[in-house]
Design a protein around this motif. Structure first.
Motif, mmCIF file in Angstrom:
data_model
loop_
_atom_site.group_PDB
_atom_site.id
_atom_site.type_symbol
_atom_site.label_atom_id
_atom_site.label_comp_id
_atom_site.label_asym_id
_atom_site.label_seq_id
_atom_site.Cartn_x
_atom_site.Cartn_y
_atom_site.Cartn_z
ATOM 1 N N ARG A 27 1.067 -7.331 -6.583
ATOM 2 C CA ARG A 27 2.397 -6.789 -6.749
ATOM 3 C C ARG A 27 2.489 -5.356 -6.218
ATOM 4 N N ALA A 28 1.519 -4.541 -6.611
ATOM 5 C CA ALA A 28 1.530 -3.140 -6.195
ATOM 6 C C ALA A 28 1.420 -3.037 -4.679
ATOM 7 N N ASN B 297 -5.855 2.954 -1.210
ATOM 8 C CA ASN B 297 -4.693 2.385 -1.883
ATOM 9 C C ASN B 297 -5.167 1.470 -2.999
ATOM 10 N N PHE B 298 -4.625 1.774 -4.158
ATOM 11 C CA PHE B 298 -5.087 1.066 -5.347
ATOM 12 C C PHE B 298 -4.797 -0.432 -5.294
ATOM 13 N N GLY B 299 -3.574 -0.755 -4.901
ATOM 14 C CA GLY B 299 -3.174 -2.157 -4.864
ATOM 15 C C GLY B 299 -4.077 -2.972 -3.958
ATOM 16 N N GLY B 300 -4.295 -2.458 -2.796
ATOM 17 C CA GLY B 300 -5.139 -3.167 -1.838
ATOM 18 C C GLY B 300 -6.536 -3.373 -2.383
ATOM 19 N N GLN C 47 -4.919 5.786 -8.000
ATOM 20 C CA GLN C 47 -4.706 4.657 -8.900
ATOM 21 C C GLN C 47 -3.305 4.099 -8.739
ATOM 22 N N GLY C 48 -2.519 4.762 -7.935
ATOM 23 C CA GLY C 48 -1.197 4.235 -7.639
ATOM 24 C C GLY C 48 -0.073 4.761 -8.507
#
Lengths: 341, 341
Positions: A60-61, B56-59, A122-123
């Motif tokens: 999702r992020a 990038n955290f999501g990745g 960590q976003g």
DNA sequence: CTGAAAGCGCTTACAG
DNA sequence: CTGAAAGCGCTTACAG
């Protein structure tokens, strides 16, 4: 004895298959339900429920470039003032479905930068920061990353950052004024280390300015130290060695002031009969110590709530406004009136 | 006036291009530096620095199925005990490059479940929970999701969960024993609401058991209330209306005990001369109030540190062990010895 | 209102 | 020690 193979969490794909629609539809049913036919939506919801599906955060992020996470970097949770402000901040964010990432920097700006980087990595969609002074490197990082942030525990005019705080200089002046008003002329101050801490620095400035412009009154010395009971007590003992002793000690926060009072008690020195003491913050400690502290009430809860609202607005609309909150002198028993002796 | 186009954060790809290597190498240079030639690694590090790259955290989370995030759900940060434990917990995790997601539940188990779900949805690799009693639904959720968690602030034998805490029943018994030892026979207790709070419940149990098995001694009443100064004071006044008044009041925590003392002061009742009071936790408040509290020292910092270590071990190796920490009676001035009167 | 498909930024076997 | 490439689980224009 045998372990069943670990059943992985269901994915959007699984839900889509079971509901006989595409993943796009599932995604829409979750994120913008009104874009989906009622019938479809209900079917999807049932499948989601049955499968126990929850969206994968990483996916999702990555796809949406938002994390629904806000980060806070505070000096320490061990000071009740920050802890209670943070508590409210978290509650308000939680209601808006944001999660809170908390880090601490121990009043150290290098550590602060490091923690900021960590939370951004960590976003975190936005950041709560304490105080306004930080190295250029930090400010640059924040700018380059274009991370929305709100600054709490202080307030500055003519500054395009978003504040939810109060004017530390002014607040410190106000307590110094109270002290002067009661006829004290030999005054000392015990403050937190000012170098990397603009709140402490401004509180010192406020007290200084106020005393300097008053005839006869002098600020004998300012001791900078750790914000602990022990350090407050030790600084107090140092002050006792002054050739001309202070009749009043203005402390940079309540912990320091409580430290002075506890130590004075051990030393058999009567507060405020022999020496007056004032605090800053108005945490629980201030009401519990004997004598109770005359102090500056900092609106911790309101600040936490306001900061959260500014944050939410920033996240939703990209802009918000600053809020200057008011402090207030709380009269209790630790400040003597020399005129009435 | 014109806005420059939003410069996006650099990605692995950007770093790879600038360093003339593949993204795989960059990833390795970051995550397992020893798998990369020193020369390459140094070059990569320079480029990362120059570009201000952060992953990038999501990745990362999506690809590795880990978030490097740990969640904590505590009753409230507003109690110094949890705040200081959490502070240490965060510090230790931070050193191991984990970020901390914090949520609070206000001693409510429904809210706790909701916050747990929220943190798990956020991708928390593990969870810190306070206390051992929670609804089946919560336990089931934790199990189904297979989320590693450590339970702090309590300890239970013959339980396959991971604890970093102490035996509340035993600790409460130990303070009751001190009270009895000093000749008190009419005893009352002010505790936190026990229904959704096993620490409070066990502290009550510990005191009850200890007093019941002692001849002559009686536990007159147990008042359950909020953990605030005010509530402690109010409960104290209620106790004052007993037909047979207690000579000692055992409090479920220091805040409650401080509340009693402050109220007693206002009422002109001398502690411990007229009534004795004991606390629980040993937070700063206990040393600052007059008279200073005789209380049970709970190893908050050690608990936070231990919990973090167990968490880390759980995350690294999938298994760990439980730790039972010791509490200690701290003798100060709020408990009178009736034999010496 | 719905679907096919590209793409978000990483990690990690697999080869070499 | 390094690279090409698949794939993690989503979201979101773009079509229809």
């Amino acid at each position: 004895m045998d372990r069943l193979p670990q059943k992985a969490s269901p994915t959007l794909e699984d839900v889509a298959r079971a509901a006989h629609v595409s993943t796009a539809t599932i995604s829409r049913a979750i994120n913008s339900p009104d874009k989906v036919a009622t019938e479809t939506r209900e079917r999807v919801e049932q499948v989601i429920e049955r499968l126990g599906y929850t969206p994968n955060f990483g996916g999702r992020a990555l796809a949406s470039n938002r994390s629904n996470t806000v980060g806070a970097v505070i000096p320490t949770m061990a000071n009740a003032m920050f802890a209670s402000g943070l508590q409210v901040f978290q509650e308000v964010l939680s209601e808006a479905s944001y999660n809170l990432l908390v880090a601490s920097c121990g009043y150290n700006t290098d550590t602060e930068l490091q923690q900021i980087k960590s939370l951004v990595a960590q976003g975190a969609d936005g950041l709560l920061l304490i105080g306004s002074a930080r190295p250029d490197e930090t400010t640059r990082f924040l700018e380059v990353r274009n991370i929305p942030y709100v600054v709490a525990w202080c307030y500055q005019h003519n500054d395009d950052r978003y504040f939810a705080g109060f004017d530390n200089t002014k607040a410190a002046s106000s307590i110094a004024t109270e002290v002067l008003k009661r006829g004290h002329v030999h005054i000392a101050m015990i403050a937190g280390f000012a170098e990397q801490n603009d709140r402490s620095k401004n509180r010192i400035t406020g007290v200084k300015q106020c005393i300097e412009k008053t005839d006869n009154a002098t600020l004998l010395n300012v001791i900078e130290t750790d914000y602990t009971l022990e350090a407050g007590g030790d600084a107090f003992e140092k002050l006792l060695q002054n050739s001309t002793k202070p009749t009043a000690i203005i402390c940079g926060n309540d912990v320091l002031a409580a430290g002075v009072i506890v130590r004075a008690r051990q030393l058999g020195i009567k507060i405020p009969d022999e020496i007056s003491v004032t605090g800053f913050d108005d945490i629980t400690l201030a009401t519990v110590v004997t004598p109770a502290l005359t102090t500056v009430r900092v609106p911790q809860l309101e600040m936490g709530k306001t900061a959260a609202r500014v944050m939410l607005e920033l996240l939703n609309s990209g802009t918000s406004q600053s809020f200057e909150l008011e402090t207030e002198i709380i009269q209790r028993e630790s400040l003597a009136d020399l005129h009435q002796v």
